[in-house]
Design a protein around this motif. Structure first.
Motif, PDB file in Angstrom:
ATOM      1  N   ALA A   1      36.033  35.550  62.828  1.00  0.00           N
ATOM      2  CA  ALA A   1      37.479  35.660  62.628  1.00  0.00           C
ATOM      3  C   ALA A   1      37.842  36.778  61.646  1.00  0.00           C
ATOM      4  O   ALA A   1      39.020  36.943  61.332  1.00  0.00           O
ATOM      5  CB  ALA A   1      38.028  34.334  62.125  1.00  0.00           C
ATOM      6  N   ALA A   2      36.847  37.519  61.163  1.00  0.00           N
ATOM      7  CA  ALA A   2      37.061  38.600  60.189  1.00  0.00           C
ATOM      8  C   ALA A   2      37.754  38.083  58.933  1.00  0.00           C
ATOM      9  O   ALA A   2      38.719  38.652  58.437  1.00  0.00           O
ATOM     10  CB  ALA A   2      37.831  39.758  60.814  1.00  0.00           C
ATOM     11  N   MET A   3      37.246  36.948  58.435  1.00  0.00           N
ATOM     12  CA  MET A   3      37.763  36.340  57.207  1.00  0.00           C
ATOM     13  C   MET A   3      36.594  36.139  56.254  1.00  0.00           C
ATOM     14  O   MET A   3      35.444  36.139  56.669  1.00  0.00           O
ATOM     15  CB  MET A   3      38.372  34.958  57.491  1.00  0.00           C
ATOM     16  N   HIS A   4      36.915  35.923  55.000  1.00  0.00           N
ATOM     17  CA  HIS A   4      35.874  35.600  54.032  1.00  0.00           C
ATOM     18  C   HIS A   4      35.539  34.110  54.163  1.00  0.00           C
ATOM     19  O   HIS A   4      36.412  33.284  54.424  1.00  0.00           O
ATOM     20  CB  HIS A   4      36.351  35.913  52.611  1.00  0.00           C
ATOM     21  N   GLU A   5      34.287  33.781  53.981  1.00  0.00           N
ATOM     22  CA  GLU A   5      33.839  32.387  54.096  1.00  0.00           C
ATOM     23  C   GLU A   5      34.598  31.479  53.127  1.00  0.00           C
ATOM     24  O   GLU A   5      34.921  30.334  53.452  1.00  0.00           O
ATOM     25  CB  GLU A   5      32.337  32.305  53.834  1.00  0.00           C
ATOM     26  N   ASN A   6      34.908  31.972  51.938  1.00  0.00           N
ATOM     27  CA  ASN A   6      35.653  31.163  50.967  1.00  0.00           C
ATOM     28  C   ASN A   6      37.067  30.851  51.460  1.00  0.00           C
ATOM     29  O   ASN A   6      37.614  29.796  51.151  1.00  0.00           O
ATOM     30  CB  ASN A   6      35.727  31.873  49.612  1.00  0.00           C
ATOM     31  N   TYR A   7      37.653  31.775  52.217  1.00  0.00           N
ATOM     32  CA  TYR A   7      38.986  31.550  52.769  1.00  0.00           C
ATOM     33  C   TYR A   7      38.931  30.432  53.815  1.00  0.00           C
ATOM     34  O   TYR A   7      39.792  29.545  53.823  1.00  0.00           O
ATOM     35  CB  TYR A   7      39.537  32.839  53.378  1.00  0.00           C
ATOM     36  N   VAL A   8      37.912  30.455  54.674  1.00  0.00           N
ATOM     37  CA  VAL A   8      37.741  29.387  55.669  1.00  0.00           C
ATOM     38  C   VAL A   8      37.548  28.052  54.957  1.00  0.00           C
ATOM     39  O   VAL A   8      38.152  27.046  55.332  1.00  0.00           O
ATOM     40  CB  VAL A   8      36.568  29.689  56.629  1.00  0.00           C
TER      41      VAL A   8
END
Length: 81
Positions: A36-43
């Motif tokens: 999803a082109a997101m940072h793991e911490n954001y998920v």
């Protein structure tokens, strides 16, 4: 006046839904974040109801293959218009 827990309830529902869809597809948070082109911490923050996720970021979670965003989060899939 609403209690703090009531204000955050929608974020908890979104987070638990994202987590359920992710785990049902056998993805780790890191794998979903990369797709999803997101940072793991954001998920992680989304799944724990700590991030006020935008509609754009929900759409970025396309690896989960949402059928329709309202249907996945307990609403009607029919347009209100």
């Amino acid at each position: 006046m609403r209690k703090a827990t009531e204000e955050w309830r929608p974020l908890k529902v979104i987070g638990s839904t994202v987590k359920a869809l992710r785990t049902a597809r056998g993805l780790t948070q890191g794998q979903l974040a990369a797709r999803a082109a997101m940072h793991e911490n954001y998920v992680w923050g989304i799944e724990n109801g700590l991030r006020n996720v935008s509609a754009i970021n929900l759409l970025s979670l396309s690896p989960l293959r949402f059928k329709s965003i309202p249907a996945n989060f307990g609403g009607s899939s029919r347009s209100p218009i």
